[in-house]
Design a protein around this motif. Structure first.
Motif, PDB file in Angstrom:
ATOM      1  N   ASN A  37       0.689  -1.008   0.228  1.00 10.59           N
ATOM      2  CA  ASN A  37      -0.046   0.122   0.018  1.00 10.59           C
ATOM      3  C   ASN A  37       0.849   1.080  -0.309  1.00 10.59           C
ATOM      4  O   ASN A  37       0.002   1.981   0.732  1.00 10.59           O
TER       5      ASN A  37
ATOM      6  N   ARG B 234       0.063   1.704  11.804  1.00 14.50           N
ATOM      7  CA  ARG B 234       0.589   1.462  10.585  1.00 14.50           C
ATOM      8  C   ARG B 234       1.783   2.745   9.817  1.00 14.50           C
ATOM      9  O   ARG B 234       1.590   4.043  10.190  1.00 14.50           O
ATOM     10  N   ASP B 265       0.066  -7.445   6.530  1.00 11.03           N
ATOM     11  CA  ASP B 265      -1.423  -7.018   6.850  1.00 11.03           C
ATOM     12  C   ASP B 265      -1.333  -5.418   6.475  1.00 11.03           C
ATOM     13  O   ASP B 265      -2.205  -5.282   5.885  1.00 11.03           O
ATOM     14  N   ASN B 266      -0.708  -5.078   6.064  1.00  8.58           N
ATOM     15  CA  ASN B 266      -0.875  -3.023   6.576  1.00  8.58           C
ATOM     16  C   ASN B 266       0.008  -3.168   5.244  1.00  8.58           C
ATOM     17  O   ASN B 266      -0.309  -1.972   4.983  1.00  8.58           O
ATOM     18  N   SER B 268       2.924  -3.073   4.035  1.00  4.31           N
ATOM     19  CA  SER B 268       4.332  -2.020   4.073  1.00  4.31           C
ATOM     20  C   SER B 268       5.384  -2.412   3.396  1.00  4.31           C
ATOM     21  O   SER B 268       5.813  -2.960   3.063  1.00  4.31           O
TER      22      SER B 268
END
Lengths: 450, 462
Positions: A37, B234, B265-266, B268
């Protein structure tokens, strides 16, 4: 071990028009959670193409694939070809051996550079202009220093560049976030001031029509045009900077090629210490393109608007984002600046300058408009009304010679080709002969390509 | 004129590492360094220049990000203290266990290769100019097969550099100013400092000794020096160093699996600093890529500095797997490659020749021997502090010993040790607020100096 092989290992898009390369690099968004992300840096998205010189390497590779038996002559990337004088490589070898001994082992060096080398640089290049060794920062080369200077200056400053100019100034500016968006219509980034250079203004920008920017990148002798600014021109530049409160970043990487009494350092101009930083390099001076050594001079007198000395912040960058040039390279640098080393290097520079003369004479004899090649190892040839990538392609296809299309250096280079004078004499002569055959076919090349 | 003198003085203070460069390349190392007899302002952490009122000033604003930095970079500050100490005690036999600088000569097999490459540069066949910015092919291949065999890392995932510190800043340039980052607390100061310079952070908050917008993941004896990820917010980027500088802690497979899951999950990106991996004694992962799924969330950076004594020679590498993608699907490696091609021009070819020799079987063996020597140093230091009743951490998987001085200011302990034993260490708070109350003792040094230092520690703390 050269750029060619490295380039093939990266999945580069294949296109004759550099602008389209970015689109072909863009990957379809992969779903099913395989992306992070983390947003891509928007500044990197603004870059229009690959960096110019890997792009040239890529073309060379493609050409070799098409013509595996072609005897390609590389007059493109300005890569030195002649061996380093023996006393210099010997000093590096000795230093390397010494690292295996208790007495000779050295760990971390000063991030700013070895003291003896800083002194030698100050004494060799800046003796008459009173630059101190503490103002000299040794580095692993100008391309790296340019980016460290951009880190120093940050994203909120405005820059001016010569047009055409070494692409590292513009690209690093885009990367750090100074440049704004690229405008397809003009071929320019919206926040960068492009100071046009051409035969009409003797390759020195008309400063009366140049708006103020915080930073002015100025390279002399110039890559790619080869023009060495005169004392008078540099006085105007310094005056312009002083009046505007701007900082000149003066790139003197080719100073050793100067043939007349043009200034070799911006600091020869009175008042320059309060408005200029100078960057320079052992690359084209000593054949250190692979060894990696250069330096930046930041005078103590150079102050930000609040009075804070620029040198302190540059020192902080150097201590935090860098860890010094290789100690072996620095030993080589010191040998370069010994009397014998310096003399040996001058002989190599003369060799390249003689190459440049041969190329200049070749183009001149063909009736083409040729510039540079006298105080720099680059010859700048004008093909009025043409597109430089087309000329580049035509030369490559018909003579197997790699050059660099002028538009790679900015819109001001659109009708020009840069030919580099680094190469073995026999290759320069062979290249001249091939170019003579190509261009003296009766019809001028530019007409063929319209 | 006095303003200029002050500037020069503070220049000496802030760039004091110039003192330690030999005056010529052939001079031998001495314990005491001669310094000019100027008075130096001994300020705690900062050498601030005097602003000149009447001098010409440009109209260029100072970069506000750099203005956020609180002091000089940590290690030049330590060097400055050392220099000031030598001024005060010119005959002191100062022992440096501060900056993690290697001291033992580089094995012959490696330097011979570098000498050979140097000589070759003077020959027609051996001369080479610009190298590939990503590094010489043979070296990239050797790195892949030496450190990442069977981990699915390919030669062209590896980018050779002039060291991890430089790579960290280049990675920051790739990421830009609009990402958030997390660091271990304490951690190697270049992660935080480069983040500040890049504009990712807010102002320094003096009350908590942290920069705004950075997530500090506290690592303490209580949590085994692995952060409680359930309490970590996060961030886009997570810097993680293992074996750790300064604590010496080495994350287990289980811990790194949790870290990779946390990153996954994040969404990152982990920047995993493995500069000390070869110091690992335990059976912990040496590369983040040993953890399944890591290739989609991690970058690894590493260095020859502490393996081959290349602290001055300058050589390292960064691994960016092809599978690592930004949120829009763009491969991170492509942007890193662009930075490497534009903001860098390759590591020195001579250093790369040395790197290749390091990875020959003879070279690897020789490196293991030197590493073993430093590890023995570490053992001696650990035993010393243990015997004195201190709580001692690290030292098993890294060349650093992390000693607890509960309730005390680490700069005060640093000063006391320096004053009373002439030993330079590094104060823990230089690595972040989580380092307060700790001292880092580095194990790089000649054996006799390490032994002498331990004698002095015993004298001081008995």
């Amino acid at each position: 071990m050269n750029k060619l092989s490295a380039c093939s290992s990266m999945a580069c898009g294949i296109s004759l028009q550099p602008k389209m390369v970015l689109a072909s690099l863009r990957v379809r968004k992969q779903g099913n959670g395989r992306c992070t992300n983390v947003p891509r840096n928007v500044n990197l998205e603004k870059l229009q193409n690959n960096y110019l010189f890997p792009e040239i390497s890529k073309r060379e590779l493609q050409h070799l694939e098409k013509y595996p038996n072609a005897k390609v002559i590389s007059l493109g990337i300005g890569d030195t070809t002649e061996p380093i004088p023996e006393q210099i490589s010997l000093s590096m070898a000795n230093y390397a051996h010494a690292l295996s001994t208790a007495d000779g082992y050295r760990g971390y060096g000063a991030e700013q550079g070895n003291q003896a080398l800083r002194k030698a640089i100050a004494e060799t290049f800046y003796k008459d202009v009173a630059i101190k060794d503490t103002e000299v920062f040794v580095s692993d080369g100008s391309q790296c220093d340019i980016s460290r200077l951009q880190l120093l200056l940050g994203s909120k400053v405005t820059i001016a560049v010569q047009d055409p100019s070494f692409p590292g100034y513009i690209d690093s500016s885009v990367i750090i976030g100074q440049a704004g968006n690229f405008q397809d219509k003009t071929g320019k980034y919206q926040n960068i001031e492009y100071m046009q250079l051409g035969p009409q203004n003797n390759f020195f920008p008309d400063l009366t029509v140049t708006p103020r920017t915080d930073i002015i990148f100025f390279c002399s002798p110039n890559n790619p045009t080869g023009h060495a600014a005169t004392r008078k021109q540099l006085q105007h530049l310094v005056e312009f900077a002083r009046d505007n409160g701007s900082i000149i970043i003066f790139d003197s990487a080719y100073a050793a090629y100067i043939s007349d009494d043009s200034p070799k350092s911006i600091f020869e101009i009175p008042g320059a210490k309060e408005v200029a930083i100078e960057i320079s390099s052992f690359s084209k001076f000593a054949g250190f393109t692979g060894v990696r050594l250069g330096w930046t001079v930041v005078p103590e007198e150079l102050l930000f608007s609040g009075g804070f000395p620029v040198i302190h912040d540059f020192n902080r960058i150097v201590c935090t984002c860098f860890n010094g040039a290789s100690n072996i390279a620095q030993a080589g640098g010191l040998a370069c600046l010994s009397p014998e080393g310096f003399q040996a290097i001058c002989a190599v520079i003369d060799y390249y300058k003689e190459n440049a003369k041969i190329l200049v004479d070749t183009f001149a004899s063909l009736g083409l408009e040729v510039y540079g090649g006298v105080s720099a190892p680059y010859v700048w040839v004008h093909f009025p009304g043409s597109k430089s990538w087309n000329i580049f392609a035509e030369i490559l296809e018909k003579t197997h010679i790699i050059t660099v299309p002028g538009s790679g250096f900015g819109p001001g280079g659109a009708e020009y080709i840069r030919i580099s004078a680094f190469g073995k004499r026999k290759h320069i002569i062979e290249a001249s002969w091939r170019l003579e055959k190509l261009f003296s076919k009766g019809k001028p090349l530019c007409n063929c390509l319209k | 004129m006095s303003l200029m003198n002050n500037l020069s003085t503070s220049m000496i203070s802030s760039s004091s590492s110039t003192f330690f460069a030999p005056t010529s390349f052939n001079s031998s190392r001495t314990q005491s360094v001669s310094v000019p007899l100027k008075s130096i302002n001994i300020v705690k952490c900062v050498a601030t220049p005097q602003e000149q009122q009447n001098a010409y000033k440009t109209k260029v604003s100072r970069n506000a990000n750099i203005a956020k930095l609180q002091a000089g970079y940590l290690f030049p500050e330590v060097a400055r203290r050392r220099a000031a100490h030598l001024l005060k005690y010119p005959n002191a036999q100062v022992i440096s266990l501060g900056i993690g600088d290697t001291t033992e000569p580089i094995p012959d097999v490696i330097t011979s290769a570098m000498a050979k490459r140097s000589h070759a540069l003077s020959t027609l066949e051996g001369y080479s100019g610009y190298g590939a910015e990503q590094g010489e092919k043979a070296l990239r291949a050797a790195l892949a097969s030496t450190f990442y065999r069977n981990l699915g890392i390919e030669d062209d995932d590896i980018f050779v550099s002039d060291g991890a510190k430089c790579d960290i800043s280049r990675l920051q340039v790739v990421f830009g100013s609009n990402v958030t980052m997390a660091v271990q607390d304490p951690s190697y100061p270049a992660y935080v400092d480069s983040s500040v310079i890049m504009g990712q952070t807010g102002q320094f908050q003096k009350d908590v000794e942290k920069y705004g917008n950075i997530e500090y993941m506290r690592c303490t004896p209580e949590n085994g020096f692995f952060p409680d990820l359930s309490k970590v917010a996060r961030t886009d980027i997570i810097f993680f160093c293992s074996p750790n500088n300064p604590t010496g802690a080495a994350a287990t497979r289980e811990q790194l699996t949790r870290l990779v899951k946390f990153a996954k999950d994040n969404g990152s990106i982990i920047v995993y600093d493995s500069a000390y991996a070869m110091y690992m004694s335990d059976d912990n992962p040496r590369s983040i890529f040993e953890i399944p799924g890591a290739k989609e969330v991690a970058i690894e950076t590493a260095s020859f500095s502490k393996y081959a004594g290349f602290t001055g020679v300058r050589l390292g590498w960064t691994v960016i797997p092809k599978q690592l993608l930004f949120s829009d699907g763009f491969p991170v490696a492509k942007d890193f490659n662009r930075i490497v091609c534009t903001c860098f021009n390759g590591a020195s070819n001579i250093a790369q020749a040395g790197g290749l020799a390091c990875l020959s079987s003879e070279g690897l063996e020789a490196m293991q021997e030197v590493i073993g020597f430093y590890k023995e140093n570490t053992k001696i230091i650990v035993e010393t502090f243990n015997s004195l009743g201190f709580k001692v951490y690290g030292g098993k998987n890294a060349p650093y010993v992390w000693v607890h001085f509960p309730g005390r200011s680490s700069w005060d302990v640093f000063s006391e040790i320096l004053e009373k034993t002439h030993i330079v260490t590094t104060p823990g708070s230089g690595f972040g607020p989580g380092g307060e109350g700790f001292i880092r003792v580095s194990a790089f040094g000649h054996r006799e100096n390490v032994l002498e230092a331990c004698r002095r520690f015993k004298q001081l703390y008995n």
